[in-house]
Design a protein around this motif. Structure first.
Motif, PDB file in Angstrom:
ATOM      1  N   LEU A  53       0.848  -1.152  -0.017  1.00 13.33           N
ATOM      2  CA  LEU A  53      -0.040  -0.032   0.079  1.00 13.33           C
ATOM      3  C   LEU A  53       0.890   1.255  -0.090  1.00 13.33           C
ATOM      4  N   TYR A  54       1.805   1.165   0.755  1.00 18.81           N
ATOM      5  CA  TYR A  54       3.000   2.493   0.624  1.00 18.81           C
ATOM      6  C   TYR A  54       3.725   2.580  -0.571  1.00 18.81           C
ATOM      7  N   ASN A  55       4.001   1.379  -1.203  1.00 21.44           N
ATOM      8  CA  ASN A  55       4.437   1.704  -2.513  1.00 21.44           C
ATOM      9  C   ASN A  55       3.731   2.119  -3.629  1.00 21.44           C
ATOM     10  N   LEU A  56       2.389   1.610  -3.209  1.00 24.70           N
ATOM     11  CA  LEU A  56       1.419   2.027  -4.371  1.00 24.70           C
ATOM     12  C   LEU A  56       1.307   3.485  -4.314  1.00 24.70           C
ATOM     13  N   ALA A  57       1.139   3.905  -2.974  1.00 27.47           N
ATOM     14  CA  ALA A  57       0.978   5.493  -2.791  1.00 27.47           C
ATOM     15  C   ALA A  57       2.266   6.420  -3.374  1.00 27.47           C
ATOM     16  N   LEU A  58       3.341   5.748  -3.139  1.00 26.76           N
ATOM     17  CA  LEU A  58       4.640   6.376  -3.583  1.00 26.76           C
ATOM     18  C   LEU A  58       4.638   6.736  -5.188  1.00 26.76           C
ATOM     19  N   THR A  59       4.134   5.633  -5.653  1.00 23.40           N
ATOM     20  CA  THR A  59       4.047   5.590  -7.143  1.00 23.40           C
ATOM     21  C   THR A  59       3.097   6.466  -7.820  1.00 23.40           C
ATOM     22  N   LEU A  60       1.921   6.609  -7.105  1.00 23.56           N
ATOM     23  CA  LEU A  60       0.752   7.532  -7.463  1.00 23.56           C
ATOM     24  C   LEU A  60       1.444   8.975  -7.417  1.00 23.56           C
ATOM     25  N   ARG A  61       2.077   9.123  -6.136  1.00 27.13           N
ATOM     26  CA  ARG A  61       2.491  10.512  -5.865  1.00 27.13           C
ATOM     27  C   ARG A  61       3.433  10.841  -7.021  1.00 27.13           C
ATOM     28  N   TYR A  62       4.354  10.084  -7.139  1.00 25.35           N
ATOM     29  CA  TYR A  62       5.361  10.365  -8.183  1.00 25.35           C
ATOM     30  C   TYR A  62       4.695  10.634  -9.636  1.00 25.35           C
ATOM     31  N   GLN A  63       3.370  10.101  -9.979  1.00 30.91           N
ATOM     32  CA  GLN A  63       2.600  10.346 -11.006  1.00 30.91           C
ATOM     33  C   GLN A  63       1.626  11.660 -11.089  1.00 30.91           C
ATOM     34  N   GLY A  64       1.959  12.302  -9.725  1.00 27.41           N
ATOM     35  CA  GLY A  64       1.014  13.577  -9.635  1.00 27.41           C
ATOM     36  C   GLY A  64      -0.329  13.215  -9.412  1.00 27.41           C
ATOM     37  N   MET A  65      -0.765  12.068  -8.906  1.00 27.87           N
ATOM     38  CA  MET A  65      -1.967  11.682  -8.346  1.00 27.87           C
ATOM     39  C   MET A  65      -2.094  11.994  -7.014  1.00 27.87           C
ATOM     40  N   LEU A  66      -1.970  12.850  -6.422  1.00 31.92           N
ATOM     41  CA  LEU A  66      -1.777  13.529  -4.807  1.00 31.92           C
ATOM     42  C   LEU A  66      -2.798  12.921  -4.023  1.00 31.92           C
TER      43      LEU A  66
ATOM     44  N   PHE B 119      -1.454   6.601   1.445  1.00 32.76           N
ATOM     45  CA  PHE B 119      -0.411   6.887   2.535  1.00 32.76           C
ATOM     46  C   PHE B 119      -1.206   6.628   3.962  1.00 32.76           C
ATOM     47  N   TRP B 120      -2.224   7.223   4.072  1.00 29.08           N
ATOM     48  CA  TRP B 120      -3.024   6.999   5.356  1.00 29.08           C
ATOM     49  C   TRP B 120      -3.434   5.532   5.550  1.00 29.08           C
ATOM     50  N   LYS B 121      -3.900   4.935   4.689  1.00 30.63           N
ATOM     51  CA  LYS B 121      -4.173   3.307   4.692  1.00 30.63           C
ATOM     52  C   LYS B 121      -2.803   2.721   5.209  1.00 30.63           C
ATOM     53  N   ALA B 122      -1.730   2.969   4.550  1.00 22.76           N
ATOM     54  CA  ALA B 122      -0.508   2.104   4.823  1.00 22.76           C
ATOM     55  C   ALA B 122      -0.139   2.556   6.181  1.00 22.76           C
ATOM     56  N   ALA B 123      -0.475   3.735   6.754  1.00 25.00           N
ATOM     57  CA  ALA B 123      -0.169   4.068   8.167  1.00 25.00           C
ATOM     58  C   ALA B 123      -0.739   3.244   9.171  1.00 25.00           C
ATOM     59  N   TRP B 124      -1.820   2.432   8.514  1.00 22.90           N
ATOM     60  CA  TRP B 124      -2.430   1.755   9.839  1.00 22.90           C
ATOM     61  C   TRP B 124      -1.557   0.508  10.145  1.00 22.90           C
ATOM     62  N   SER B 125      -0.545   0.330   9.379  1.00 26.61           N
ATOM     63  CA  SER B 125       0.655  -0.646   9.636  1.00 26.61           C
ATOM     64  C   SER B 125       1.586  -0.126  10.076  1.00 26.61           C
ATOM     65  N   TYR B 126       1.892  -0.339  11.556  1.00 22.51           N
ATOM     66  CA  TYR B 126       2.757   0.391  12.357  1.00 22.51           C
ATOM     67  C   TYR B 126       4.362   0.229  11.827  1.00 22.51           C
ATOM     68  N   ALA B 127       4.801  -0.778  11.084  1.00 23.22           N
ATOM     69  CA  ALA B 127       6.031  -0.681  10.352  1.00 23.22           C
ATOM     70  C   ALA B 127       6.309   0.523   9.331  1.00 23.22           C
ATOM     71  N   TRP B 128       5.068   0.954   8.807  1.00 27.09           N
ATOM     72  CA  TRP B 128       4.977   1.761   7.810  1.00 27.09           C
ATOM     73  C   TRP B 128       4.428   3.100   8.071  1.00 27.09           C
ATOM     74  N   ARG B 129       3.967   3.431   9.450  1.00 31.80           N
ATOM     75  CA  ARG B 129       3.395   4.209   9.787  1.00 31.80           C
ATOM     76  C   ARG B 129       4.278   5.946   9.630  1.00 31.80           C
ATOM     77  N   SER B 130       5.308   5.754  10.317  1.00 30.00           N
ATOM     78  CA  SER B 130       6.188   6.863  10.392  1.00 30.00           C
ATOM     79  C   SER B 130       6.682   7.421   8.857  1.00 30.00           C
ATOM     80  N   ALA B 131       6.976   6.432   7.835  1.00 27.19           N
ATOM     81  CA  ALA B 131       7.317   7.107   6.732  1.00 27.19           C
ATOM     82  C   ALA B 131       6.144   7.307   5.980  1.00 27.19           C
ATOM     83  N   ALA B 132       5.129   6.578   5.985  1.00 31.46           N
ATOM     84  CA  ALA B 132       3.743   7.053   5.215  1.00 31.46           C
ATOM     85  C   ALA B 132       3.164   8.332   5.611  1.00 31.46           C
ATOM     86  N   LEU B 133       3.417   8.658   7.226  1.00 30.75           N
ATOM     87  CA  LEU B 133       2.773   9.903   7.537  1.00 30.75           C
ATOM     88  C   LEU B 133       3.710  11.113   7.322  1.00 30.75           C
TER      89      LEU B 133
END
Length: 703
Positions: free
Chosen positions: A532-545, A552-566
């Motif tokens: 989910l985090y990687n998908l969010a990054l891919t979309l961001r880099y394509q301008g789909m903010l 990013f917020w959904k990926a943040a539900w996972s603690y391992a990715w929370r800091s980076a995603a937020l």
């Protein structure tokens, strides 16, 4: 009294040639068992034949026991480390700068202590780094060196500290992944020591086997009894002695529970030890060019008059080469290493940063032991048998000048294996007598077609990525797994991540969307948030903010990715002017990772934009306690105060390194602060720290 000062030193130097202006991709180059890719670093292929006197800007650090010289212009290496008690250099002091083309990008020099990261031999080993001096409240002084390396944009800092009354060099290391993607690294401190026929490497007594690079070959240790590096040791040869190793040879110990390694001069009775927790620093290695004609030829290649050396390397978060460890997005790893001279003790049985100990039997059955201290200490020393019989129990003062030496202690013929020794917190008991099996060498990976399971295909591909394999392609394994099972979300994620790293976002997106659908088939709140985090990054880099922000917020539900995603979500919020949302996201990110230095800088930016100057300045001041090289917070301090002295300090720290300016400016650009980013690139232009990309970035920022 501890002091540090900057001083220019003139050293005979063999000048290197100009770097190749055209990037060298070297995609299939093998170097030290992993990839030899160096882009975007330049490659240098020429060295002068005669030395010239060259002025180097050195930093000296000295207390009553040790004097150290650091060369920030050569990767921040320790060029000289001198033992004032014994009157000797406890690391190899090469009096000439004489590089040979053995480094990852070309020039490399022998001697001193080199710090190898994020791989071996460090890409920037012959490049300048940031440096500053910090005076500490306890009277100690630290010389800091720091860099953003250009290949993977990771930040590494080492603080060389001398403390009052301590005969050791303390090195505090901080490695930070300032990127949104997982990165790999290794860290080997590489001290060289001068050797002759009387020199012996000192490994802990529980090491009974050593490996070559990549664990391709294995030998018993210290007595080699087979073939190793094509040498026949079947007669039984002690390869801890330099004189017995005739060809270029590496060996690395494994599975030691001890915290030390080093070497000892049996003729002069002086030695050098590295001490660090084996929980984070398991790597213990010796390298030599060999005590033969080939080795002597390389001695001449690397020095004019200082003779042979060996390397006694210490690996942190690694025990072999290559042996890489992950740094997750915005993760910082911290650790401490100690290097110390010692004397008279011999081949050490155990050591800490405070005490060094050896013990053995005399011919008459009595016991001798020696105890060296790295400071003035009062110690309580006990030697006893396993049955509780006490043979020695005394309290006394020891110091670097005053060893404790006992030549003959009657132990009633007790075997050494039944004795235990205690000196304050240092303890020792002999290793068990049972013969432990020699571990097997590593096996090569099977081809994708011959690999039996998808689990092994995934793990093999991940291994090839982690270890930066030079010739095998991890995507061959992921694609074979997806041919067998198109819904293997692990391999879908890795394929998406592979293309994401290479900027091929439209190729990455379908893999990551499919991985998300597989994860959501049974559970819309998946255990693993990485796809989910990687998908969010891919979309961001394509301008789909907007969609990226949701993921990013959904990926943040996972603690391992929370800091980076937020953090990523906060960048979007700042860009869109939603400062309250950004503050919530920033604080939540910091709650999971208080050493995310980019979030701290963003918090200062957001508070400045919200008009909360005092709070922003407080963040900047606190950040210096964590990282003197947080250039984002330093620049925010300048923007908040307008103090030109603050800006001058920042410019001096970044010392015309164009990538320092790029890293700082791009952080502002990512959160929509284009005007500030453009000002930083203009600052780079004003200070002669530009490349062609500087002007491209300025255009991107609308300058």
């Amino acid at each position: 009294m501890v002091k540090a000062w900057k001083e220019d030193v003139v050293i005979p130097t063999y000048v290197i040639g100009e770097p190749d202006k055209n990037p060298m991709y070297l995609e299939k180059r093998v170097y030290q068992g992993s990839s030899g890719v160096v882009y975007p670093y330049p490659v240098i292929e020429k060295i002068s034949d005669k030395p010239v006197d060259h002025t180097w800007h050195a930093i000296y650090l000295e207390n009553e026991y040790i004097k150290v010289m650091v060369l920030p212009e050569l990767g921040g290496r320790i060029q000289m480390a001198y033992d004032k008690v014994k009157g000797r250099h406890f690391v190899y002091y090469n009096h000439v700068i004489k590089p040979a083309l053995v480094g990852l990008t070309g020039p490399w020099i022998s001697g001193g202590i080199e710090f190898n990261w994020p791989q071996h031999h460090r890409p920037s080993t012959y490049l300048p780094v940031d440096a500053t001096i910090e005076e500490n409240a306890d009277g100690s002084v630290t010389v800091w060196v720091n860099e953003y390396e250009r290949m993977f944009h990771q930040k590494g800092a080492a603080g060389f500290t001398l403390r009052p009354g301590k005969a050791y060099l303390e090195i505090k290391c901080r490695l930070y992944n300032g990127t949104p993607l997982p990165q790999t690294f290794l860290w080997w401190a590489n001290p060289a020591v001068a050797v002759n026929d009387y020199y012996q490497s000192v490994f802990p007594q529980d090491i009974n086997a050593v490996f070559d690079h990549g664990k391709r070959a294995v030998s018993s240790f210290p007595i080699a009894t087979g073939t190793y590096y094509k040498m026949d040791y079947s007669a039984g040869v002690d390869i801890s002695n330099y004189k017995n190793i005739k060809v270029p040879t590496s060996y690395m110990g494994v599975n030691s529970k001890y915290n030390f390694e080093g070497g000892y001069e049996n003729d002069s009775h002086g030695g050098m030890l590295h001490v660090a927790s084996h929980h984070v620093s398991p790597g213990k290695k010796q390298w030599t060019w060999g005590n033969g004609d080939f080795g002597r030829a390389w001695d001449r290649n690397l020095t004019d008059h200082d003779g042979p050396y060996i390397e006694l390397m210490a690996g942190v978060f690694t025990e072999n080469q290559p042996d890489f460890t992950w740094l997750m997005p915005y993760e910082e790893k911290r650790f401490t290493q100690y290097f110390m001279p010692y004397q008279e003790v011999g081949v050490v049985k155990n050591a800490s940063k405070d005490l060094v100990f050896n013990i053995d039997k005399n011919e008459d059955g009595s016991v001798w032991f020696k105890l060296y201290a790295t400071s003035k200490q009062h110690v309580h020393v006990v030697l006893k048998n396993d049955d509780g019989t006490v043979y020695y129990d005394k309290k006394m003062d020891v110091s670097p000048e005053q060893l404790l030496v006992e030549q003959s202690i009657d132990v009633n013929d007790s075997p050494l294996s039944t004795l235990s020794f205690y000196a304050n917190d240092l303890q020792w008991h002999a290793e068990p007598d049972e013969i432990r099996p020699i571990p097997d060498a590593a096996e090569a990976a099977l081809s994708p077609e011959d690999t039996k399971t998808n689990d092994q295909l995934y793990l093999t591909g991940l291994h090839l990525e982690q270890y930066r394999h030079a010739t095998l392609n991890p995507t061959d394994y992921y694609e074979e797994a997806l041919r067998r099972d198109p819904n293997d979300y692990r391999c879908l994620n890795q394929m998406g991540l592979w293309y994401l790293r290479r900027g091929r976002f439209s190729k990455a997106e379908p893999y990551l969307r499919r991985a998300q659908k597989v994860l959501y088939k049974r559970n819309p709140n998946p255990y693993d948030g990485e796809p989910l985090y990687n998908l969010a990054l891919t979309l961001r880099y394509q301008g789909m903010l907007h969609e990226a922000y949701e993921w990013f917020w959904k990926a943040a539900w996972s603690y391992a990715w929370r800091s980076a995603a937020l953090y990523q979500a906060a960048c979007i919020s700042v860009k869109e002017g939603r400062f309250e949302d950004a503050l919530e996201e920033i604080n939540s990110s910091l709650a999971c990772n208080s050493r995310n230095h980019k979030v701290l800088a963003l918090k200062a930016t957001m508070l400045r934009l919200a008009g909360r100057k005092d709070e922003a300045l407080s963040v900047c001041q606190k950040s210096k306690q964590l990282d003197l090289f947080n250039y984002g917070c330093r620049y925010e301090e300048y923007l908040l105060t307008g103090d030109k002295a603050v800006l001058d300090d920042l410019i001096n720290l970044m010392h015309k390194q164009f990538n320092n300016y790029d890293e700082l400016a791009l952080d502002y650009w990512r959160c929509g602060q284009n005007e500030v980013a453009a000002d930083i690139w203009q600052l780079a232009d004003d200070n002669g720290a530009t490349t062609a990309m500087t002007y491209y970035y300025m255009g991107l920022a609308g300058k």
